[in-house]
Scaffold this active site. Sequence first.
Site, PDB file in Angstrom:
ATOM      1  N   PHE A  72       0.869  -1.183   0.000  1.00  0.00           N
ATOM      2  CA  PHE A  72       0.000   0.000   0.000  1.00  0.00           C
ATOM      3  C   PHE A  72       0.903   1.228   0.000  1.00  0.00           C
ATOM      4  O   PHE A  72       1.691   1.411   0.930  1.00  0.00           O
ATOM      5  CB  PHE A  72      -0.886  -0.033   1.254  1.00  0.00           C
ATOM      6  CG  PHE A  72      -1.758   1.172   1.456  1.00  0.00           C
ATOM      7  CD1 PHE A  72      -2.920   1.341   0.710  1.00  0.00           C
ATOM      8  CD2 PHE A  72      -1.440   2.136   2.410  1.00  0.00           C
ATOM      9  CE1 PHE A  72      -3.742   2.455   0.913  1.00  0.00           C
ATOM     10  CE2 PHE A  72      -2.257   3.240   2.617  1.00  0.00           C
ATOM     11  CZ  PHE A  72      -3.411   3.399   1.873  1.00  0.00           C
ATOM     12  N   LEU A  92       1.155   5.080   0.066  1.00  0.00           N
ATOM     13  CA  LEU A  92       0.572   6.401   0.301  1.00  0.00           C
ATOM     14  C   LEU A  92       1.662   7.412   0.682  1.00  0.00           C
ATOM     15  O   LEU A  92       1.784   8.475   0.079  1.00  0.00           O
ATOM     16  CB  LEU A  92      -0.482   6.292   1.430  1.00  0.00           C
ATOM     17  CG  LEU A  92      -1.053   7.592   1.989  1.00  0.00           C
ATOM     18  CD1 LEU A  92      -1.849   8.337   0.932  1.00  0.00           C
ATOM     19  CD2 LEU A  92      -1.966   7.307   3.201  1.00  0.00           C
ATOM     20  N   GLU A 113       4.875   9.722   1.371  1.00  0.00           N
ATOM     21  CA  GLU A 113       5.927  10.296   0.513  1.00  0.00           C
ATOM     22  C   GLU A 113       6.879  11.108   1.379  1.00  0.00           C
ATOM     23  O   GLU A 113       6.527  11.475   2.509  1.00  0.00           O
ATOM     24  CB  GLU A 113       5.282  11.230  -0.532  1.00  0.00           C
ATOM     25  CG  GLU A 113       4.297  10.512  -1.427  1.00  0.00           C
ATOM     26  CD  GLU A 113       3.675  11.437  -2.475  1.00  0.00           C
ATOM     27  OE1 GLU A 113       4.045  12.631  -2.517  1.00  0.00           O
ATOM     28  OE2 GLU A 113       2.841  10.940  -3.235  1.00  0.00           O
ATOM     29  N   GLY A 119       7.460  14.165   1.376  1.00  0.00           N
ATOM     30  CA  GLY A 119       6.847  15.430   1.808  1.00  0.00           C
ATOM     31  C   GLY A 119       5.471  15.263   2.421  1.00  0.00           C
ATOM     32  O   GLY A 119       4.816  16.244   2.782  1.00  0.00           O
ATOM     33  N   THR A 141       6.068  -0.690   2.915  1.00  0.00           N
ATOM     34  CA  THR A 141       6.299  -2.062   3.359  1.00  0.00           C
ATOM     35  C   THR A 141       6.021  -3.049   2.231  1.00  0.00           C
ATOM     36  O   THR A 141       5.036  -2.895   1.497  1.00  0.00           O
ATOM     37  CB  THR A 141       5.396  -2.374   4.577  1.00  0.00           C
ATOM     38  OG1 THR A 141       5.718  -1.446   5.606  1.00  0.00           O
ATOM     39  CG2 THR A 141       5.610  -3.786   5.098  1.00  0.00           C
ATOM     40  N   GLY A 190      16.897  -6.648  33.495  1.00  0.00           N
ATOM     41  CA  GLY A 190      18.157  -6.011  33.844  1.00  0.00           C
ATOM     42  C   GLY A 190      19.085  -5.933  32.635  1.00  0.00           C
ATOM     43  O   GLY A 190      18.624  -5.743  31.506  1.00  0.00           O
ATOM     44  N   GLU A 222       0.582   3.495  10.455  1.00  0.00           N
ATOM     45  CA  GLU A 222      -0.903   3.551  10.467  1.00  0.00           C
ATOM     46  C   GLU A 222      -1.385   4.779  11.239  1.00  0.00           C
ATOM     47  O   GLU A 222      -2.440   4.752  11.863  1.00  0.00           O
ATOM     48  CB  GLU A 222      -1.504   2.280  11.102  1.00  0.00           C
ATOM     49  CG  GLU A 222      -1.006   0.994  10.519  1.00  0.00           C
ATOM     50  CD  GLU A 222      -1.841   0.457   9.384  1.00  0.00           C
ATOM     51  OE1 GLU A 222      -2.890   1.052   9.080  1.00  0.00           O
ATOM     52  OE2 GLU A 222      -1.424  -0.543   8.781  1.00  0.00           O
ATOM     53  N   SER A 280       0.891   8.330  17.088  1.00  0.00           N
ATOM     54  CA  SER A 280       0.081   8.537  18.306  1.00  0.00           C
ATOM     55  C   SER A 280      -0.469   9.964  18.344  1.00  0.00           C
ATOM     56  O   SER A 280      -1.607  10.191  18.777  1.00  0.00           O
ATOM     57  CB  SER A 280       0.939   8.285  19.551  1.00  0.00           C
ATOM     58  OG  SER A 280       1.258   6.912  19.633  1.00  0.00           O
TER      59      SER A 280
HETATM   60  C1  FAD Z   1       7.868   0.479   9.808  1.00  0.00           C
HETATM   61  C2  FAD Z   1       7.023   1.393   8.969  1.00  0.00           C
HETATM   62  C3  FAD Z   1       6.238   0.874   7.961  1.00  0.00           C
HETATM   63  C4  FAD Z   1       5.487   1.718   7.147  1.00  0.00           C
HETATM   64  N1  FAD Z   1       4.751   1.192   6.106  1.00  0.00           N
HETATM   65  C5  FAD Z   1       4.078   2.029   5.275  1.00  0.00           C
HETATM   66  C6  FAD Z   1       3.385   1.503   4.139  1.00  0.00           C
HETATM   67  O1  FAD Z   1       3.363   0.298   3.893  1.00  0.00           O
HETATM   68  N2  FAD Z   1       2.739   2.375   3.325  1.00  0.00           N
HETATM   69  C7  FAD Z   1       2.727   3.716   3.545  1.00  0.00           C
HETATM   70  O2  FAD Z   1       2.114   4.437   2.775  1.00  0.00           O
HETATM   71  N3  FAD Z   1       3.374   4.235   4.616  1.00  0.00           N
HETATM   72  C8  FAD Z   1       4.060   3.432   5.487  1.00  0.00           C
HETATM   73  N4  FAD Z   1       4.731   3.940   6.564  1.00  0.00           N
HETATM   74  C9  FAD Z   1       4.731   5.382   6.776  1.00  0.00           C
HETATM   75  C10 FAD Z   1       3.953   5.839   7.998  1.00  0.00           C
HETATM   76  O3  FAD Z   1       2.581   5.712   7.791  1.00  0.00           O
HETATM   77  C11 FAD Z   1       4.402   7.251   8.332  1.00  0.00           C
HETATM   78  O4  FAD Z   1       5.748   7.173   8.795  1.00  0.00           O
HETATM   79  C12 FAD Z   1       3.534   7.941   9.358  1.00  0.00           C
HETATM   80  O5  FAD Z   1       2.254   8.205   8.853  1.00  0.00           O
HETATM   81  C13 FAD Z   1       4.158   9.253   9.833  1.00  0.00           C
HETATM   82  O6  FAD Z   1       4.560  10.067   8.780  1.00  0.00           O
HETATM   83  P1  FAD Z   1       6.061  10.654   8.756  1.00  0.00           P
HETATM   84  O7  FAD Z   1       6.986   9.559   9.020  1.00  0.00           O
HETATM   85  O8  FAD Z   1       6.225  11.438   7.527  1.00  0.00           O
HETATM   86  O9  FAD Z   1       6.119  11.624  10.015  1.00  0.00           O
HETATM   87  P2  FAD Z   1       5.660  13.160  10.047  1.00  0.00           P
HETATM   88  O10 FAD Z   1       4.276  13.287   9.533  1.00  0.00           O
HETATM   89  O11 FAD Z   1       6.712  14.008   9.442  1.00  0.00           O
HETATM   90  O12 FAD Z   1       5.612  13.423  11.609  1.00  0.00           O
HETATM   91  C14 FAD Z   1       6.762  13.810  12.372  1.00  0.00           C
HETATM   92  C15 FAD Z   1       6.288  14.079  13.793  1.00  0.00           C
HETATM   93  O13 FAD Z   1       5.359  15.181  13.798  1.00  0.00           O
HETATM   94  C16 FAD Z   1       4.147  14.775  14.399  1.00  0.00           C
HETATM   95  N5  FAD Z   1       3.027  15.459  13.764  1.00  0.00           N
HETATM   96  C17 FAD Z   1       2.754  15.573  12.451  1.00  0.00           C
HETATM   97  N6  FAD Z   1       1.613  16.261  12.270  1.00  0.00           N
HETATM   98  C18 FAD Z   1       1.130  16.564  13.501  1.00  0.00           C
HETATM   99  C19 FAD Z   1      -0.028  17.236  14.002  1.00  0.00           C
HETATM  100  N7  FAD Z   1      -0.965  17.728  13.175  1.00  0.00           N
HETATM  101  N8  FAD Z   1      -0.171  17.348  15.341  1.00  0.00           N
HETATM  102  C20 FAD Z   1       0.766  16.849  16.187  1.00  0.00           C
HETATM  103  N9  FAD Z   1       1.871  16.197  15.788  1.00  0.00           N
HETATM  104  C21 FAD Z   1       2.047  16.061  14.456  1.00  0.00           C
HETATM  105  C22 FAD Z   1       4.081  13.277  14.194  1.00  0.00           C
HETATM  106  O14 FAD Z   1       3.220  12.645  15.110  1.00  0.00           O
HETATM  107  C23 FAD Z   1       5.549  12.893  14.413  1.00  0.00           C
HETATM  108  O15 FAD Z   1       5.797  12.818  15.784  1.00  0.00           O
HETATM  109  C24 FAD Z   1       5.491   3.115   7.391  1.00  0.00           C
HETATM  110  C25 FAD Z   1       6.270   3.637   8.422  1.00  0.00           C
HETATM  111  C26 FAD Z   1       7.029   2.797   9.211  1.00  0.00           C
HETATM  112  C27 FAD Z   1       7.867   3.375  10.320  1.00  0.00           C
END
Ligand code: FAD
Length: 381
Positions: free
Chosen positions: A123, A125, A127, A129, A158, A340, A364, A367
């Site tokens: 899946f 989604l 990017e 940015g 993934t 430990g 997904e 938090s």
């Molecule tokens: C092991 C793994 C597997 C994954 N598999 C997939 C996959 O199969 N397909 C896919 O499409 N994606 C996948 N992802 C991507 C994943 O869904 C994203 O990493 C996630 O949605 C967070 O986006 P980001 O990493 O760009 O973090 P960012 O969006 O840049 O966030 C950085 C920080 O800012 C915080 N933040 C952002 N916006 C807000 C807000 N409005 N309020 C408060 N805090 C905020 C976030 O919580 C985080 O702490 C995967 C990620 C991991 C780690």
Amino acid sequence: MDNRITEEARHFIGEISRFVRDECIPAEDAIEETGTLPEPLVTRMKDLGLFGLRIPASYGGAGMNLLDYCFVLKELSKSHDAIRARMSINNGIGSMAIVNDGSEDQKSRYLPVLAGGAAIAAFALTEPGAGSDASAIATTAVKTGGGWLLNGMKHFITNAPIADIFTVIAVTDKEKRARGGISAFLVEKGAPGLSIGALHNTMGGKGWLQAEVIFEDCFVPDAGLIGAAGSGFKTAMKTLNEGRLSAAASAIGIGERLLSMGVDYAKLRKQFGKPIAEFEAIQWMLADSATELFAADRMLADTAFRFDSGEDIRTQSSMTKLFATESAFRVADRVLQIHGGMGFMRETKVERMFRDIRAYRIFEGTSEIQRYMIARDLLKD
Ligand SMILES: Cc1cc2nc3c(=O)[nH]c(=O)nc-3n(C[C@H](O)[C@H](O)[C@H](O)COP(=O)(O)OP(=O)(O)OC[C@H]3O[C@@H](n4cnc5c(N)ncnc54)[C@H](O)[C@@H]3O)c2cc1C
């Protein structure tokens, strides 16, 4: 076990429990070392029907409801996380867009091979940015004769290096974006203009691979559009809604296994002339862990049951994902502490599971995003 889980699923959960004990746990060290799942284990997973539990029976799956599925998944998650990941993408984010919004042709072409495990799904989604703000994606799909041309790059995807079928979310109308300007597509491995970029080097999750996916004038025929043009954001959000409960189920499964490891170690390890289990500080860590996992388990059962009953569970699935993954992380930390110095050593599985569970608070929907969605619902007029 929750009494709403069907009799059939209870039997199956028992079978999975034995599969985990006898075949998955013995394979864990090899999976961690090689970063791949042994083929005989994948064959067993196929034989058990694990790849199609959520796929309707009319397309070769088991047609399980979400409640039964979550508790099977929870049981399977008590083994190496790569095993869980391999089966849950085909059942969840890799197939749900087709199940929910796909055409009859798409369903009959893709679902049987995904259900049987003959094809692997991904899946796409996220990017560089656009992570939490999925509506900011930059990958575009432009209409051309007989299909669409996709351009852009996804990352953290993934299964990307081994996937046969990708659900790809792309912008089809830059003005409308999430309000009718984003569409979902099915792209097959080998499609012209599709390539897999760098493999990400991760702190945990060995054996379930994340990589970049690149589209350069990638041609997707009209038959690859899922639902109507412009409906892709809704399709993606629906898919993730369910995915959140799967993430919660797995986190609880990992947490339960860790807790039982913590209990065993506390009884075994002696300091000051007695088992550390006799110290109140250790007992409280175990008690808090058991309490949180119990609460998460009940939230999972309740939310999945409501979903199966046709209720809108958007907020509850955020709450369940948030609480279950945060709780499981706390459990991992406590169980590592109970071990430990041994908990810090690579030779214990606790160390690996501590690294693996960390990702659950991120994928997904992080938090913070779950809290944002819960609060948005509370504060709406
Ligand atoms: C092991 C793994 C597997 C994954 N598999 C997939 C996959 O199969 N397909 C896919 O499409 N994606 C996948 N992802 C991507 C994943 O869904 C994203 O990493 C996630 O949605 C967070 O986006 P980001 O990493 O760009 O973090 P960012 O969006 O840049 O966030 C950085 C920080 O800012 C915080 N933040 C952002 N916006 C807000 C807000 N409005 N309020 C408060 N805090 C905020 C976030 O919580 C985080 O702490 C995967 C990620 C991991 C780690």
